[in-house]
Design a protein around this motif. Structure first.
Motif, PDB file in Angstrom:
ATOM      1  N   LYS A  21      -8.128 -16.727  -4.123  1.00 33.28           N
ATOM      2  CA  LYS A  21      -9.302 -16.703  -4.999  1.00 33.28           C
ATOM      3  C   LYS A  21      -9.170 -17.871  -5.969  1.00 33.28           C
ATOM      4  O   LYS A  21      -8.123 -18.049  -6.583  1.00 33.28           O
ATOM      5  N   GLU A  31      -5.569  -8.785   3.713  1.00 32.75           N
ATOM      6  CA  GLU A  31      -6.205  -8.952   2.404  1.00 32.75           C
ATOM      7  C   GLU A  31      -5.648 -10.144   1.633  1.00 32.75           C
ATOM      8  O   GLU A  31      -6.089 -10.424   0.512  1.00 32.75           O
ATOM      9  N   ARG A  34      -4.074  -4.171  -7.626  1.00 34.58           N
ATOM     10  CA  ARG A  34      -3.935  -4.161  -6.164  1.00 34.58           C
ATOM     11  C   ARG A  34      -2.567  -4.685  -5.727  1.00 34.58           C
ATOM     12  O   ARG A  34      -1.960  -4.148  -4.787  1.00 34.58           O
ATOM     13  N   TRP A  35      -2.080  -5.733  -6.360  1.00 35.99           N
ATOM     14  CA  TRP A  35      -0.886  -6.411  -5.885  1.00 35.99           C
ATOM     15  C   TRP A  35       0.327  -6.231  -6.791  1.00 35.99           C
ATOM     16  O   TRP A  35       1.357  -6.871  -6.574  1.00 35.99           O
ATOM     17  N   CYS A  43      -2.405  -4.955   4.810  1.00 34.40           N
ATOM     18  CA  CYS A  43      -2.262  -5.686   3.549  1.00 34.40           C
ATOM     19  C   CYS A  43      -2.272  -7.191   3.782  1.00 34.40           C
ATOM     20  O   CYS A  43      -2.839  -7.946   2.990  1.00 34.40           O
ATOM     21  N   GLY A  89      -5.267 -11.833  -6.278  1.00 31.17           N
ATOM     22  CA  GLY A  89      -6.065 -10.664  -6.618  1.00 31.17           C
ATOM     23  C   GLY A  89      -5.617 -10.020  -7.916  1.00 31.17           C
ATOM     24  O   GLY A  89      -4.789 -10.563  -8.654  1.00 31.17           O
ATOM     25  N   CYS A 141       0.805  -1.229   0.000  1.00 27.20           N
ATOM     26  CA  CYS A 141       0.000   0.000   0.000  1.00 27.20           C
ATOM     27  C   CYS A 141       0.833   1.271   0.000  1.00 27.20           C
ATOM     28  O   CYS A 141       0.301   2.364  -0.177  1.00 27.20           O
ATOM     29  N   TRP A 184      -5.824 -13.442   0.796  1.00 26.29           N
ATOM     30  CA  TRP A 184      -6.624 -14.664   0.835  1.00 26.29           C
ATOM     31  C   TRP A 184      -6.812 -15.162  -0.584  1.00 26.29           C
ATOM     32  O   TRP A 184      -6.830 -14.379  -1.530  1.00 26.29           O
TER      33      TRP A 184
END
Length: 204
Positions: free
Chosen positions: A37, A33, A50-51, A30, A46, A17, A35
């Motif tokens: 998918k 977040e 974002r990453w 951070c 993600g 971030c 996790w």
């Protein structure tokens, strides 16, 4: 906390971030977040938006402490999916690039994921030639030579193939094809980030 403090003194911001580090390598917000998918035969953390900074920190910034942090949710995603795997491999880089950088980021990640899953990590593939970066859209698989990767040993059963980013899906597809040529019965994918969600569709 101590390592986070030291990194802060060294001027390291959180690569997730850009804020201050209150934990080693990645701030607590951070981390919360991180996790998995799941989509089809893929697991990822993600969107690249974002990453992407985390990917670049691992890839170019030598922030090696990120690898175990990112590997844990990916391994959890594999366990949730219930894939019966025989081993873990990584999308390889060219030897000159490996010698220049000193490491292959997908391999760092793959080794950690394999360790968490209790599976062997093996360098099943080698990269035979350079290929330009793939566009975000278009999924130009045919633009890459079919012999971009080659197997260097035989495997069997289902395997997990790691890369840092899934862009168009072209590079992953070529590596997947080479892993199937090596004897894998099925190849699943794992990534930190995805640029084009459309690239997560099933591969033929």
């Amino acid at each position: 906390m101590l390592w986070g403090f030291i990194e802060g003194l060294l001027g390291h911001a959180c690569p997730g971030c850009g804020g201050p580090l209150d934990a080693p390598s990645l701030c607590r917000a951070c981390r919360a977040e991180l996790w998995p998918k799941l989509q089809g035969e893929m697991v990822y953390l993600g969107a690249y938006g974002r990453w992407g900074r985390v990917v670049r920190a691992l890839k170019y910034g030598r922030r090696f402490g990120l690898a175990p942090l990112l590997a844990r949710p990916l391994a959890e995603g594999v366990l949730q999916a219930g894939w019966a795997l025989k081993g873990v491999a990584a999308v390889p880089t060219l030897l000159p690039r490996l010698l220049q950088r000193g490491y292959n980021p997908p391999e760092l990640l793959a080794r950690e994921v394999a360790r968490l899953l209790g599976l062997p990590y093996r360098r099943v593939l080698r990269r035979r030639r350079y290929a330009p970066s793939q566009p975000t859209r278009g999924r130009a698989r045919r633009a890459l030579p079919q012999d971009l990767f080659a197997p260097v040993e035989r495997v069997e059963g289902a395997w997990l193939l790691l890369d840092d980013v899934l862009t168009s899906g072209a590079t992953f597809l070529r590596a997947r094809e080479a892993l199937l040529m090596a004897g894998a019965s099925r190849v699943y994918g794992a990534f930190i980030a995805v640029r084009d969600p459309g690239a997560l569709g099933p591969y033929r």
